[in-house]
Design an enzyme around this catalytic site. Sequence first.
Site, PDB file in Angstrom:
ATOM      1  N   TYR A 174     -14.284   8.834 -11.252  1.00  0.00           N
ATOM      2  CA  TYR A 174     -14.109   7.513 -10.611  1.00  0.00           C
ATOM      3  C   TYR A 174     -14.697   6.374 -11.461  1.00  0.00           C
ATOM      4  CZ  TYR A 174     -14.656   3.921  -6.935  1.00  0.00           C
ATOM      5  OH  TYR A 174     -14.626   2.761  -6.202  1.00  0.00           O
ATOM      6  N   ASP A 206       0.863  -1.191   0.000  1.00  0.00           N
ATOM      7  CA  ASP A 206       0.000   0.000   0.000  1.00  0.00           C
ATOM      8  C   ASP A 206       0.896   1.237   0.000  1.00  0.00           C
ATOM      9  OD1 ASP A 206      -3.229   0.407   0.962  1.00  0.00           O
ATOM     10  OD2 ASP A 206      -1.921   2.180   1.063  1.00  0.00           O
ATOM     11  N   SER A 214     -16.537  -1.290  -9.575  1.00  0.00           N
ATOM     12  CA  SER A 214     -17.540  -0.635  -8.736  1.00  0.00           C
ATOM     13  C   SER A 214     -18.866  -0.482  -9.476  1.00  0.00           C
ATOM     14  CB  SER A 214     -17.009   0.752  -8.381  1.00  0.00           C
ATOM     15  OG  SER A 214     -18.050   1.588  -7.934  1.00  0.00           O
ATOM     16  N   ARG A 258     -30.063   2.908  -1.823  1.00  0.00           N
ATOM     17  CA  ARG A 258     -28.816   2.173  -2.060  1.00  0.00           C
ATOM     18  C   ARG A 258     -28.945   0.775  -1.437  1.00  0.00           C
ATOM     19  NH1 ARG A 258     -28.067   6.208  -4.372  1.00  0.00           N
ATOM     20  NH2 ARG A 258     -26.234   7.525  -4.531  1.00  0.00           N
ATOM     21  N   ASN A 309     -21.270  -0.594  -2.685  1.00  0.00           N
ATOM     22  CA  ASN A 309     -21.132  -0.088  -1.292  1.00  0.00           C
ATOM     23  C   ASN A 309     -20.786  -1.140  -0.251  1.00  0.00           C
ATOM     24  OD1 ASN A 309     -21.835   2.698  -1.678  1.00  0.00           O
ATOM     25  ND2 ASN A 309     -23.899   1.950  -2.119  1.00  0.00           N
TER      26      ASN A 309
HETATM   27  P1  NAD Z   1      -9.603   2.114   0.746  1.00  0.00           P
HETATM   28  O1  NAD Z   1      -9.417   3.546   0.369  1.00  0.00           O
HETATM   29  O2  NAD Z   1      -9.809   1.806   2.193  1.00  0.00           O
HETATM   30  O3  NAD Z   1      -8.379   1.247   0.215  1.00  0.00           O
HETATM   31  C1  NAD Z   1      -7.676   1.538  -0.961  1.00  0.00           C
HETATM   32  C2  NAD Z   1      -6.199   1.510  -0.622  1.00  0.00           C
HETATM   33  O4  NAD Z   1      -5.444   1.754  -1.811  1.00  0.00           O
HETATM   34  C3  NAD Z   1      -5.801   2.632   0.364  1.00  0.00           C
HETATM   35  O5  NAD Z   1      -5.246   2.075   1.534  1.00  0.00           O
HETATM   36  C4  NAD Z   1      -4.815   3.458  -0.409  1.00  0.00           C
HETATM   37  O6  NAD Z   1      -3.751   3.972   0.382  1.00  0.00           O
HETATM   38  C5  NAD Z   1      -4.292   2.467  -1.434  1.00  0.00           C
HETATM   39  N1  NAD Z   1      -3.674   3.138  -2.563  1.00  0.00           N
HETATM   40  C6  NAD Z   1      -4.110   4.276  -3.190  1.00  0.00           C
HETATM   41  N2  NAD Z   1      -3.229   4.636  -4.136  1.00  0.00           N
HETATM   42  C7  NAD Z   1      -2.234   3.725  -4.104  1.00  0.00           C
HETATM   43  C8  NAD Z   1      -1.015   3.578  -4.844  1.00  0.00           C
HETATM   44  N3  NAD Z   1      -0.677   4.465  -5.785  1.00  0.00           N
HETATM   45  N4  NAD Z   1      -0.206   2.536  -4.545  1.00  0.00           N
HETATM   46  C9  NAD Z   1      -0.539   1.655  -3.560  1.00  0.00           C
HETATM   47  N5  NAD Z   1      -1.676   1.744  -2.833  1.00  0.00           N
HETATM   48  C10 NAD Z   1      -2.497   2.767  -3.103  1.00  0.00           C
HETATM   49  O7  NAD Z   1     -10.811   1.589  -0.128  1.00  0.00           O
HETATM   50  P2  NAD Z   1     -11.622   0.212  -0.027  1.00  0.00           P
HETATM   51  O8  NAD Z   1     -12.980   0.561   0.421  1.00  0.00           O
HETATM   52  O9  NAD Z   1     -10.855  -0.803   0.712  1.00  0.00           O
HETATM   53  O10 NAD Z   1     -11.714  -0.172  -1.574  1.00  0.00           O
HETATM   54  C11 NAD Z   1     -10.890  -1.167  -2.178  1.00  0.00           C
HETATM   55  C12 NAD Z   1     -11.211  -1.275  -3.657  1.00  0.00           C
HETATM   56  O11 NAD Z   1     -12.600  -1.580  -3.829  1.00  0.00           O
HETATM   57  C13 NAD Z   1     -10.970   0.021  -4.444  1.00  0.00           C
HETATM   58  O12 NAD Z   1     -10.521  -0.292  -5.734  1.00  0.00           O
HETATM   59  C14 NAD Z   1     -12.361   0.623  -4.540  1.00  0.00           C
HETATM   60  O13 NAD Z   1     -12.486   1.484  -5.657  1.00  0.00           O
HETATM   61  C15 NAD Z   1     -13.207  -0.623  -4.678  1.00  0.00           C
HETATM   62  N6  NAD Z   1     -14.593  -0.386  -4.256  1.00  0.00           N
HETATM   63  C16 NAD Z   1     -14.876  -0.155  -2.953  1.00  0.00           C
HETATM   64  C17 NAD Z   1     -16.194   0.079  -2.578  1.00  0.00           C
HETATM   65  C18 NAD Z   1     -16.567   0.333  -1.139  1.00  0.00           C
HETATM   66  O14 NAD Z   1     -17.738   0.534  -0.878  1.00  0.00           O
HETATM   67  N7  NAD Z   1     -15.649   0.316  -0.189  1.00  0.00           N
HETATM   68  C19 NAD Z   1     -17.207   0.085  -3.544  1.00  0.00           C
HETATM   69  C20 NAD Z   1     -16.869  -0.136  -4.871  1.00  0.00           C
HETATM   70  C21 NAD Z   1     -15.555  -0.392  -5.223  1.00  0.00           C
END
Ligand code: NAD
Length: 337
Positions: free
Chosen positions: A150, A35, A119, A223, A179
């Site tokens: 996004y 990360d 997503s 949602r 979500n």
């Molecule tokens: P989150 O923000 O908690 O985790 C994403 C992680 O990616 C973060 O810790 C961030 O530091 C890391 N990151 C960002 N840029 C980076 C880089 N350049 N190099 C390395 N790491 C990097 O989000 P999440 O909720 O755990 O989501 C995880 C995945 O699921 C994402 O791709 C998100 O788009 C997708 N998603 C999440 C949801 C949700 O409801 N949580 C819904 C749809 C899609």
Amino acid sequence: MVDRQILVAGAGGFIGGHLVDKLRRKGHTRIRAVDIKPFEEWYQVFDDVENHSADLGDLHACRAACEGVDDVYNLAADMGGMGFIENNRALCMITVLINTHLLMASREQDVQRFFYASSACVYNADKQTDANVTPLKEADAYPAMPEDGYGWEKLFSERMCRHFREDFGLTTRVARFHNVYGPQGTWDGGREKAPAAVCRKVIEAKTSGRNEIEIWGDGNQSRSFMFIDDCLYGIDAIMHSDIIEPINLGSSELVTINQLVDIVEEIAGIKLKRSYNLSAPKGVNGRNSDNTLIRQHLGWEPSIRLRDGMKKTYDWILEQYELTRKPALQDAVAART
Ligand code: NAD
């Protein structure tokens, strides 16, 4: 079980942290967790895992991260709730570098399976104008009119996964998360999503005695919300399936934001006065997951009840809230004595 070398990208985040934990519990001992954040900001860090802080937007970092890896799970993204994604479209789109470079490095290093976290924001906005929404089927992503910034990045990255599979023979799997919520995720600071934000606001209103809550939009937007345990089961099942097209991974229990607030008020044992901020970011009017395809493929769909998942989430956020307040309370007591 064959102990494969696994890369979890975005392991310091909400879903990535839980995924690392789940893989450990399944008996995997060769897990690389990466990360961009410094370790102290990761939600979960495990000593028995190979942890790295690196920017996966960089191709060299992706090459190092993918070295010797069998399975890649890409959960890294610069993202947050509506408040973040509506105001940071360029940052969201720059995330395209992460998936692109991870795919390129995976191809070079003969990675066997690649999971991409897409997503529900890829879906065409025209299909989400009514709170009484018809659940979104996978085909509803086209013709393309996704969430600006996004959603476009997610749709493009899905497409990259498809073409790396078709042209280069890399086995890619794509899930469209709807979500996701649960403990060990963002709950304040501006990137939090509705379930965590509502929990925090209810806790703040109760603790301060103000007994008021501000809701973004008119509260009638609808949602569905998927608890993290369902998400983890789905990731594992989809990664190891033969589902080659992007597939919904979401709950189909539809609620309005007002109903979500009702649930949290009931958990907290309080009734609050509601005000509605109609100029705040609120996203589409309605969105739900059509789970026909996932039921057909896996004989399963997310089913953890929102009330049950929200209770666990609320309890964890309350704990965090109290932990962050403790130093302030101690300072106040010290100042008075
Ligand atoms: P989150 O923000 O908690 O985790 C994403 C992680 O990616 C973060 O810790 C961030 O530091 C890391 N990151 C960002 N840029 C980076 C880089 N350049 N190099 C390395 N790491 C990097 O989000 P999440 O909720 O755990 O989501 C995880 C995945 O699921 C994402 O791709 C998100 O788009 C997708 N998603 C999440 C949801 C949700 O409801 N949580 C819904 C749809 C899609």
